[in-house]
Design a protein around this motif. Structure first.
Motif, PDB file in Angstrom:
ATOM      1  N   LEU A 258       4.632   1.389 -11.708  1.00 55.92           N
ATOM      2  CA  LEU A 258       4.612   1.022 -10.300  1.00 55.92           C
ATOM      3  C   LEU A 258       5.857   0.228  -9.916  1.00 55.92           C
ATOM      4  N   ILE A 259       6.331  -0.603 -10.836  1.00 56.22           N
ATOM      5  CA  ILE A 259       7.479  -1.444 -10.520  1.00 56.22           C
ATOM      6  C   ILE A 259       8.713  -0.617 -10.155  1.00 56.22           C
ATOM      7  N   ASP A 260       8.770   0.633 -10.639  1.00 59.70           N
ATOM      8  CA  ASP A 260       9.900   1.523 -10.315  1.00 59.70           C
ATOM      9  C   ASP A 260       9.790   2.083  -8.902  1.00 59.70           C
TER      10      ASP A 260
ATOM     11  N   PRO B 146       0.792  -1.239   0.000  1.00 59.44           N
ATOM     12  CA  PRO B 146       0.000   0.000   0.000  1.00 59.44           C
ATOM     13  C   PRO B 146       0.820   1.284   0.000  1.00 59.44           C
ATOM     14  N   ASP B 147       1.908   1.348   0.794  1.00 57.68           N
ATOM     15  CA  ASP B 147       2.689   2.587   0.817  1.00 57.68           C
ATOM     16  C   ASP B 147       3.374   2.832  -0.519  1.00 57.68           C
ATOM     17  N   GLU B 148       3.806   1.758  -1.190  1.00 60.47           N
ATOM     18  CA  GLU B 148       4.422   1.892  -2.511  1.00 60.47           C
ATOM     19  C   GLU B 148       3.387   2.311  -3.546  1.00 60.47           C
ATOM     20  N   ARG B 149       2.179   1.810  -3.400  1.00 58.89           N
ATOM     21  CA  ARG B 149       1.112   2.201  -4.319  1.00 58.89           C
ATOM     22  C   ARG B 149       0.708   3.654  -4.109  1.00 58.89           C
ATOM     23  N   ARG B 150       0.721   4.109  -2.852  1.00 62.75           N
ATOM     24  CA  ARG B 150       0.388   5.516  -2.595  1.00 62.75           C
ATOM     25  C   ARG B 150       1.401   6.444  -3.256  1.00 62.75           C
TER      26      ARG B 150
END
Length: 438
Positions: free
Chosen positions: A231-233, A177-181
């Motif tokens: 997103l992968i970055d 979730p934090d990476e998606r935010r």
């Protein structure tokens, strides 16, 4: 006198009739066999659930909840309270609700599968119906990448058993979730800088669910979506390691895949690994199976936090693909067809047929036609029906045979025309002939 109007099925909700239903049964049998080989056990959940399950679990701004779900208010009870209900649009949320409600993870993780109808208010087209059917496999209580890979390999095993070869696998990681935010903020900034190129659907999603813009089907927006931040970055070391471990297991098993950074799936509950199996044989409806990890869904619907991963396939699409690839499915036919010249013999005949069926012989009995049920029809017409049934043998209960306590067994396929007399008193002695076993 006016004719009573005929009532037909609802548009997009189809009857499944013989012989087509035999293809469904064959597919379901293969699914059960493959699931058993991987130690997945069956779960059956209600077709209706509280609407809140889907708004909370799937996300209020998903297409399913916003546009497609059949949701309504139930009749009020004696206190004037009415529940808000929905026909299930997918299977995962209901299964997770059942796992949480019954505390199935109290003694460790569970591997489960389901089969059944789902409902979405869509425009019916090939491979997409308002009542459609899914098979789903879910592993709950397991957090490691090896279970992500196990689910993918389970689907590969199913394609192999079904005889389906025209598919490709696409993978992505949605991170945590934090990476998606962090990625979400970058996406919004990117699309705001190109606001003039956004269509109405993208403008509506921009601040509510910008990740779904990447999955746009609008040809005019493909280049814009392709150039968006990936997103992968934004993944951290743990998410990258999880994704790498999944790929390593797939590589060790000879499974090929392609990383698709725009693969986001349509539901809010996914994190880390997501995947789709895609075919080029079905036109626009190319996704035949999709899924991923959903470690936070159980907690979202009120259960104790637990990791989970799963997938669902569309039964109608898989059956269409089987047709396209020319895969032969089994159409069950009776072992024998009972030819009965005289209705007076029915009590004696049906006793014999009942005994044969108890011995594992599939027998179709000729019956009188018409509303009155008079007459069994000519021997010629009965033999025509026997041949059309696909049965390998005809059982002829003629007057001469019955007088001697016998029945004539006549071959209709291999060795057609050959016939023997058998004893009505001892069907166990000749049942194996009808079943084709020595």
């Amino acid at each position: 006198m006016s004719k009573t109007p005929q009532i037909n099925a609802i548009k997009g909700m189809n009857d499944i009739l013989p012989p087509e239903s035999a293809r469904w049964e064959w597919l379901e049998d293969v699914v059960r066999r493959v699931m058993a080989a991987h130690a997945y056990r069956n779960v059956r959940t209600p077709i209706m659930e509280l609407t809140q399950l889907y708004t909370r679990g799937l996300g209020e701004v998903t297409d399913i909840v916003e546009k497609e779900m059949y949701a309504f208010e139930d009749r009020a009870d004696q206190h004037g309270k009415a529940d808000h209900l929905a026909l299930r649009p997918e299977g995962t949320a209901g299964l997770v609700r059942a796992v949480a409600e019954h505390n199935l993870l109290y003694d460790g993780g569970k591997r489960l599968f389901y089969m059944g109808p789902m409902f979405r208010r869509e425009r019916p087209q090939r491979g997409r119906y308002r009542q459609f059917h899914q098979v789903g496999a879910e592993a709950l209580g397991f957090g490691g990448p090896e279970v992500d890979a196990e689910l993918i390999l389970l689907a590969v095993a199913l394609w192999r058993e079904l005889g389906i070869n025209n598919w490709r696998l696409e993978l992505n990681s949605l991170g945590q979730p934090d990476e998606r935010r962090e990625h979400r903020a970058a996406l919004i900034a990117y699309f705001e800088a190109h606001a003039g190129q956004l269509d109405e659907d993208a403008k509506r999603r921009l601040h509510s669910n910008p990740l779904r813009i990447l999955d746009t089907k609008n040809p005019a927006m493909q280049a814009l979506a392709e150039g968006a931040p990936k997103l992968i970055d934004h993944l951290g070391d743990k998410s990258r390691a999880h994704f790498a471990a999944v790929q390593a297991i797939l590589a060790a098993n000879g499974v090929e895949w392609r990383i698709n950074p725009r693969l986001v799936r349509g539901l809010d509950y996914y994190n880390l690994t997501v995947f789709e199996f895609i075919t080029d044989s079905l036109g626009a409806q190319g996704t035949i199976c999709g899924g991923g990890r959903y470690d936070y869904l159980i907690e979202q619907i009120g259960g104790k936090p637990a990791p989970a991963v799963g997938w669902a396939l569309g039964v109608e699409r898989v059956l269409e693909l089987l047709k396209e690839e020319g895969v032969h499915t089994l159409d069950p036919v009776p072992d024998a067809y009972a030819v009965i010249p005289d209705a007076a013999a029915l009590p004696q005949v049906m006793r014999c047929l009942h005994q044969l069926r108890s011995l594992g012989v599939a027998v179709q009995m000729h019956a009188a036609s018409g509303q009155g049920g008079e007459g069994m029809g000519s021997m010629k017409s009965q033999f025509k029906r026997a041949d059309a049934s696909g049965a390998r043998f005809a059982l002829i209960f003629g007057a001469d045979e019955l007088a001697e306590g016998q029945v004539t067994v006549k071959a209709l396929r291999d060795g057609a025309g050959a016939q023997t007399r058998q004893s009505l008193a001892e069907p166990a002695l000749w049942a194996d002939i009808l079943k084709g076993t020595p």
